[in-house]
Motif scaffolding. Structure first.
Motif, PDB file in Angstrom:
ATOM      1  N   LYS A 117      10.280   3.051   1.669  1.00  0.00           N
ATOM      2  CA  LYS A 117      11.641   3.964   1.390  1.00  0.00           C
ATOM      3  C   LYS A 117      11.355   5.374   0.738  1.00  0.00           C
ATOM      4  N   LEU A 118      10.312   5.508  -0.341  1.00  0.00           N
ATOM      5  CA  LEU A 118      10.144   6.782  -0.948  1.00  0.00           C
ATOM      6  C   LEU A 118       9.633   7.395   0.178  1.00  0.00           C
ATOM      7  N   ASN A 138       7.904  -6.423  -3.730  1.00  0.00           N
ATOM      8  CA  ASN A 138       8.420  -4.873  -3.299  1.00  0.00           C
ATOM      9  C   ASN A 138       7.749  -3.715  -3.057  1.00  0.00           C
ATOM     10  N   ASP A 153      13.394   6.369  -9.447  1.00  0.00           N
ATOM     11  CA  ASP A 153      13.971   6.434  -8.147  1.00  0.00           C
ATOM     12  C   ASP A 153      14.336   5.041  -7.644  1.00  0.00           C
ATOM     13  N   LEU A 154      13.170   4.486  -7.749  1.00  0.00           N
ATOM     14  CA  LEU A 154      12.820   2.904  -7.277  1.00  0.00           C
ATOM     15  C   LEU A 154      12.229   2.102  -8.178  1.00  0.00           C
ATOM     16  N   ASN A 155      12.362   0.840  -8.654  1.00  0.00           N
ATOM     17  CA  ASN A 155      11.738   0.157  -9.645  1.00  0.00           C
ATOM     18  C   ASN A 155      11.260  -1.049  -8.838  1.00  0.00           C
ATOM     19  N   LEU A 156       9.981  -1.279  -9.156  1.00  0.00           N
ATOM     20  CA  LEU A 156       9.166  -2.485  -8.461  1.00  0.00           C
ATOM     21  C   LEU A 156       9.706  -3.873  -9.106  1.00  0.00           C
ATOM     22  N   HIS A 158       9.194  -0.618  -0.921  1.00  0.00           N
ATOM     23  CA  HIS A 158       9.548   0.569  -1.931  1.00  0.00           C
ATOM     24  C   HIS A 158       8.684   1.904  -1.467  1.00  0.00           C
ATOM     25  N   LEU A 162       8.291   5.778  -8.647  1.00  0.00           N
ATOM     26  CA  LEU A 162       8.356   4.202  -8.231  1.00  0.00           C
ATOM     27  C   LEU A 162       7.930   3.903  -9.950  1.00  0.00           C
ATOM     28  N   THR A 195       9.220  11.706  -6.488  1.00  0.00           N
ATOM     29  CA  THR A 195      10.008  10.690  -6.600  1.00  0.00           C
ATOM     30  C   THR A 195       9.066   9.838  -7.482  1.00  0.00           C
TER      31      THR A 195
END
Length: 317
Positions: free
Chosen positions: A282-283, A275, A260-263, A279, A252, A250
């Motif tokens: 979550k990952l 974050n 998948d997720l962005n700071l 985050h 970040l 994943t």
């Protein structure tokens, strides 16, 4: 103790009074600060502080931060200096910890200092933390409220995921605003040394002091919390400076990029700091290795990169 034996309290006066009573009995209570959630115990009681180490699985050679109400309270435990006065006037309450020599009559449990002759002390800015300290009327040793070496907790849910059933209670007052642990400055002798970058940028501190901070030699023994090589780590493997995810990972991200997720899509370092741990939590729940995009190493980026390097460091599995 079962998971349900950890009481979930609010930041109401009644619940904070209950939390203060638990602390007075020598129990451990997690509470929010502006940086991360801390796991509190009476810093004057060896058995109470031992419960922090037991709950977290933290090595006892790793010292703790004592949280106090104000400067007057700090002066009861440490030898105060002119530099401490300037920094406290500028940044307390807030995400700054000062390491100062202990007073002869300090009364702090030796487990808090890991046997050192100095104490890390700070005044948190979070309203719930301030009110809890006032009700308890004493110093609270409070490292981050998570299993030792793992991702710091920025919500009560994170605390319960890691420590539920191991601690008496958690005060739930929402997510932490800063999201990174405090910056730690050593004030032993004539030196002013950065011991750990954190939620207060180094440049801001140096502007108040009018000179650059010294830097700790990474080969030296631990002198403050958060200095262990492997720390703040997810269970999954972490790869830094990634521009794209490899198969099975994943990603970040930071700034405008697919991930998948962005700071912070807007490349805002304060947003990224806030974050970061949430985050990573979550990952980490995906069970897949985590790749992390580069983050600029300026301002709060220095502290973010410090946490990421420790999260990615080799560790026992």
């Amino acid at each position: 103790m079962s998971h349900t034996d950890t009481a979930i309290l609010t930041a109401s006066t009644a619940d904070l009074t209950r939390a203060a009573a638990m602390l007075a009995r020598g129990e451990t209570v997690a509470f929010p600060t502006e940086t991360v959630y801390g796991l509190g115990a009476d810093a004057r009681s060896g058995p109470a502080v031992a419960r922090i180490y037991a709950a977290k699985g933290r090595p006892t050679f790793n010292p703790l931060i004592a949280h106090v109400r104000d400067v007057a309270s700090a002066k009861r435990y440490v030898t105060w200096t002119g530099t401490a006065d300037r920094l406290a006037a500028a940044f307390w309450p807030g995400p700054l910890t000062l390491v100062l020599p202990l007073r002869a009559d300090h009364g702090i449990a030796s487990l808090v200092t890991a046997g050192l002759d100095t104490l890390a002390v700070r005044v948190p800015a979070h309203p719930a933390a301030q009110r809890l300290l006032a009700l308890f009327d004493g110093p609270l040793a409070a490292p981050s409220a998570n299993p030792s070496g793992r991702i710091s907790a920025t919500t009560a849910a994170h605390v319960l995921d890691g420590l539920g059933g191991r601690i008496a209670a958690v005060v739930d007052d929402g997510p932490c605003a800063v999201g990174l642990e405090s910056t730690i400055i050593g004030l032993e002798g004539k030196d002013t040394t950065l011991l750990r970058p954190g939620g207060l940028p180094t440049e801001t501190i140096e502007a108040v002091l009018g000179h650059s901070l010294g830097r700790r030699d990474q080969t030296e023994a631990l002198t403050a919390p958060g200095q262990m090589l492997s720390h703040y780590a997810p269970a999954a493997a972490v790869r830094l400076n990634a521009t794209a995810a490899r198969k099975g990972e994943t990603l970040l991200g930071f700034g405008a990029m697919g991930c998948d997720l962005n700071l912070s899509r807007g490349a805002d370092l304060a947003e990224a700091a806030s974050n970061l741990f949430a985050h990573l939590h979550k990952l980490d729940q995906t069970g897949r290795p985590i790749a992390i995009a580069p983050v600029p190493n300026t301002g709060l980026g220095v502290a973010i990169n410090d946490r990421l390097r420790r999260a990615a460091a080799p560790r026992d599995r």
